[in-house]
Design a protein around this motif. Structure first.
Motif, PDB file in Angstrom:
ATOM      1  N   ALA A   1       0.848  -1.192   0.000  1.00 14.54           N
ATOM      2  CA  ALA A   1       0.000   0.000   0.000  1.00 14.54           C
ATOM      3  C   ALA A   1       0.884   1.242   0.000  1.00 14.54           C
ATOM      4  O   ALA A   1       2.087   1.175   0.269  1.00 14.54           O
ATOM      5  N   ALA A   2       0.274   2.392  -0.292  1.00 17.95           N
ATOM      6  CA  ALA A   2       1.036   3.640  -0.372  1.00 17.95           C
ATOM      7  C   ALA A   2       1.747   3.957   0.934  1.00 17.95           C
ATOM      8  O   ALA A   2       2.871   4.469   0.929  1.00 17.95           O
ATOM      9  N   ASP A   3       1.124   3.657   2.062  1.00 16.75           N
ATOM     10  CA  ASP A   3       1.743   3.978   3.344  1.00 16.75           C
ATOM     11  C   ASP A   3       2.824   2.973   3.744  1.00 16.75           C
ATOM     12  O   ASP A   3       3.425   3.090   4.812  1.00 16.75           O
ATOM     13  N   GLU A   4       3.071   1.982   2.870  1.00 16.08           N
ATOM     14  CA  GLU A   4       4.147   1.022   3.125  1.00 16.08           C
ATOM     15  C   GLU A   4       5.381   1.299   2.271  1.00 16.08           C
ATOM     16  O   GLU A   4       6.399   0.625   2.420  1.00 16.08           O
ATOM     17  N   ARG A   5       5.307   2.267   1.375  1.00 14.80           N
ATOM     18  CA  ARG A   5       6.462   2.701   0.603  1.00 14.80           C
ATOM     19  C   ARG A   5       7.144   3.854   1.344  1.00 14.80           C
ATOM     20  O   ARG A   5       6.485   4.631   2.051  1.00 14.80           O
ATOM     21  N   ASP A   6       8.450   3.994   1.144  1.00 14.60           N
ATOM     22  CA  ASP A   6       9.162   5.104   1.757  1.00 14.60           C
ATOM     23  C   ASP A   6       9.629   6.067   0.668  1.00 14.60           C
ATOM     24  O   ASP A   6       9.309   5.905  -0.516  1.00 14.60           O
ATOM     25  N   ALA A   7      10.402   7.061   1.056  1.00 12.49           N
ATOM     26  CA  ALA A   7      10.805   8.112   0.127  1.00 12.49           C
ATOM     27  C   ALA A   7      11.638   7.573  -1.025  1.00 12.49           C
ATOM     28  O   ALA A   7      11.683   8.177  -2.103  1.00 12.49           O
ATOM     29  N   SER A   8      12.309   6.445  -0.825  1.00 14.29           N
ATOM     30  CA  SER A   8      13.159   5.894  -1.877  1.00 14.29           C
ATOM     31  C   SER A   8      12.413   4.966  -2.823  1.00 14.29           C
ATOM     32  O   SER A   8      12.922   4.636  -3.896  1.00 14.29           O
ATOM     33  N   THR A   9      11.226   4.524  -2.454  1.00 14.86           N
ATOM     34  CA  THR A   9      10.500   3.543  -3.265  1.00 14.86           C
ATOM     35  C   THR A   9       9.083   3.984  -3.632  1.00 14.86           C
ATOM     36  O   THR A   9       8.340   3.208  -4.219  1.00 14.86           O
ATOM     37  N   TYR A  10       8.716   5.228  -3.325  1.00 16.77           N
ATOM     38  CA  TYR A  10       7.310   5.607  -3.508  1.00 16.77           C
ATOM     39  C   TYR A  10       6.886   5.655  -4.968  1.00 16.77           C
ATOM     40  O   TYR A  10       5.691   5.615  -5.275  1.00 16.77           O
TER      41      TYR A  10
END
Length: 675
Positions: free
Chosen positions: A206-215
């Motif tokens: 989900a979107a809230d499981e990605r971080d700044a490097s993988t969004y």
């Protein structure tokens, strides 16, 4: 052999052996190199990323991207040299050139089938990779399904119905006939794409499981959002009971490639698809809090007398800065990861800023926005410029060209001469005053101030905070050596320009994120789908439990969120009560909200409106007039005297032709109508 060499070999073999997939004379595949991909997680991830590299570079707003951005719609064009046409293919497509069945321009067929095959291989063999966790395996598998769905979707939007190839890999000794498939019907393509997006959504993070490097890697929400787009297109007039394709039949079973009977139920399915994204509660319209937040003001500098003006956003416009809330998404002011409205995004890989800057600021002065798009922006109270109110009038022809310095103080109480840090030149024409905030965030007009605040060179008088004018001898005039490159209409695009941006001297240009799909589209998808449902239609999706109908309060709620974010009043009861009026309001809103983002190219086609839009003359101001002839400049002018300004569109151009070489190698394919 080193891992990097294995990877290079595998990808190279994939691209060279499959680049003309479905139209090749022989098929060779290096299974040894392929095996190496599934020995390590790092190799597998590189392979998946390579499969996605075949997607069109939609993040490049103007030059290199031929479709669907830039000039392939009715929004803008450029005056360029004939020798540069290979870099501006979208522009020449709009002129009816560079596209025929013998041309390879815009040809994405082979590349995207490469991506489909690579995705199929990952799906079939991912279990062989042993050094990944179950959580990682799910996400990698979800990415493969997403790649396959998006590849088919991209093919379908360019060519119409396309072959759906078997999910399993071909044997190495497969014959050409075994690899040749007829085109599926449009409905079959839609169901395949949505099925793959559904699979992707169930597996991806989900979107809230990605971080700044993988969004920027697709998420479950991105899969559902794109499925919403596909379902809306499938319900739209051009693809839902369009008799233009009545005799476009598949020879094997005499089935029409496009459905010939209108099915209103498709709108309900599209409404459910959009509501699924809304119900994730992961996305929001991007807003910037007002810097002068008071109980009396709905925004930071002006007071609007309309419904819900004192309600806090999203129930009203109170407490947000409507200019910054829209503008800052596109200018690099915020990192893409921080913008909750962006469902799937890319970084802009090419600097497009110089193309819109004038020569005086070290730009190329290349982009001309159609005056018809500029006219589509409303007055600040939400009224059309052709039906403006007495309180916020669009000036009469006698006054439209006059500078705002001629207005008395009572007439300047709304915006004054500065709002949200946006300064107005006293010489700005009155027609550019009191317009909605998206106008100032998107359109570069005559007498607009370009801050270029990062410029630190030797000539600040001409390079920083320049008041750009498009008179023939104005500050935005063409360079004496590049006279072909001129802002013809007197309007350009500033949507992707930050106030700090300065191509000149030691200035800098901020990096930008480009939204491939954002939450505002989902909201308007939902409203449009509901509006087209019959008044008595009620539908409950068995899988999700979501119920939809032509619910006016739901339509009001989500449509108004877009309007309120722009600082304008919401929709009226009269518009909500009329399906036709609401349809036109939705079309207008999409035209402005998504201006110069690439959506209009497909919107015009799915509505069946491309004929009318493309065959309308380009309008603008008389940029041949000099500074001392202000009234002459502000004379409405039709621009069709040069070849580059002439748009051509016939119904066959709703889809591209399949190249003849592809048809020659696959006898089961048939050409699109008209080609």
């Amino acid at each position: 052999m080193m891992a990097g060499v294995f990877m290079a070999s595998a990808i190279s073999t994939t691209f060279t052996s499959c680049e003309s997939f479905l139209d090749i004379d022989e098929y060779v595949y290096d299974m040894t190199s392929l095996d190496s991909i599934f020995t390590r997680k790092s190799q597998l991830e590189k392979y998946i990323s390579a499969a996605a590299n075949n997607f069109p570079a939609f993040d490049n707003v103007w030059k290199s991207t031929p479709l669907p951005l830039g000039f392939a719609s009715d929004e803008a064009f450029a005056s360029i040299k004939e020798s540069e046409k290979d870099s501006w293919k979208g522009l020449f497509f709009a002129m009816g050139q560079m596209v025929d069945k013998y041309s390879n321009d815009f040809f994405r067929w082979g590349e995207l089938y490469v991506s489909i095959r690579m995705a199929n291989i990952v799906i079939a063999r991912i279990g062989e990779c042993t050094d990944i966790t179950d959580f990682e395996r799910r996400d990698f598998l979800g990415r493969a399904y997403f790649i396959r769905a998006y590849s088919y979707y991209t093919l379908m939007m360019q060519y119409g119905p396309v072959p759906i190839v078997p999910d399993q890999a071909f044997p190495t000794n497969a014959s050409v006939d075994q690899m040749s498939y007829p085109r599926a019907t449009y409905t079959e393509c839609v169901e395949k794409i949505c099925s793959d997006f559904e699979q992707a959504a169930s597996l991806l993070k989900a979107a809230d499981e990605r971080d700044a490097s993988t969004y920027r890697i697709p998420t479950s929400g991105a899969a559902l959002a794109l499925m919403s787009r596909v379902r809306l297109e499938a319900a739209s007039p051009w693809f839902n009971g369009n008799k233009y394709y009545y005799d476009f039949l598949r020879s094997s079973d005499n089935q029409p490639y496009f459905p010939q009977n209108y099915d209103s139920h498709k709108w309900a399915v599209a409404a459910v698809a959009a509501k699924r994204v809304i119900d994730l509660n992961l996305y929001n319209l991007y807003t910037v809090r007002s810097t002068a937040y008071t109980p009396e003001l709905p925004a930071n500098t002006y007071d609007l007398k309309f419904n819900n003006k004192n309600n806090k956003f999203p129930e009203g416009p109170h407490g947000i800065d409507p200019l910054k809330s829209y503008r800052d998404m596109f200018t690099g002011e915020e990192e893409g990861f921080s913008i909750s409205e962006f469902i799937w995004t890319k970084s802009q890989t090419e600097n497009n800023t110089r193309l819109v800057f004038p020569y005086a600021m070290d730009g190329t002065n290349a982009i001309s926005v159609n005056g018809e798009l500029a006219d589509a922006y409303r007055m600040i109270d939400g009224r059309d410029i052709n039906a403006s109110s007495a309180e916020y009038p669009y000036p009469t022809e006698e006054k439209a060209w006059q500078p705002i310095s001629n207005l008395d103080d009572a007439q300047k109480t709304l915006l004054g001469t500065s709002f949200s840090g946006f300064d107005l030149d006293p010489e700005m024409a009155q027609m550019d005053y009191n317009r909605e905030m998206r106008y100032y965030a998107t359109i570069g007009f005559n007498h607009r101030i370009w801050p270029a605040s990062s410029y630190n060179g030797p000539d600040p008088a001409n390079k920083k905070a320049l008041k750009v004018t498009y008179y023939s001898d104005g500050t935005g005039k063409p360079d004496q050596y590049q006279k072909e490159t001129v802002c013809v209409t007197g309007y350009t695009c500033v949507k992707y320009v930050n106030e700090m941006d300065s191509p000149a001297g030691s200035g800098k240009v901020l990096s930008k994120s480009f939204p491939l799909i954002r939450y505002a589209e989902i909201l308007l998808n939902y409203v449009e789908a509901m509006n087209e449902m019959g008044d008595g239609d009620n539908y409950t999706d068995e899988t999700t439990g979501i119920s939809v109908s032509r619910n006016k309060e739901e339509m009001r709620k989500y449509f108004n969120m877009i309007r309120y974010r722009a600082g304008m009043p919401g929709i009226t009861d009269a518009e909500l009560n009329s399906r036709d009026d609401m349809r036109e309001a939705i079309k207008q809103e999409r035209k402005v909200e998504f201006a110069l983002e690439g959506l209009r190219y497909h919107d015009l086609r799915r509505w069946g409106d491309a004929d009318a839009a493309y065959n309308t003359k380009i309008i603008g101001w008389n940029t041949k007039a000099r500074v001392n002839n202000r009234t002459g400049f502000y004379t409405r002018t039709i621009w069709d005297s040069e070849r580059i300004q002439k748009r051509v569109f016939t119904q066959k151009m709703y889809f591209f032709p399949i190249p003849q070489t592809t048809l020659d190698h696959n006898a089961k394919l048939v050409q699109n109508p008209g080609w």
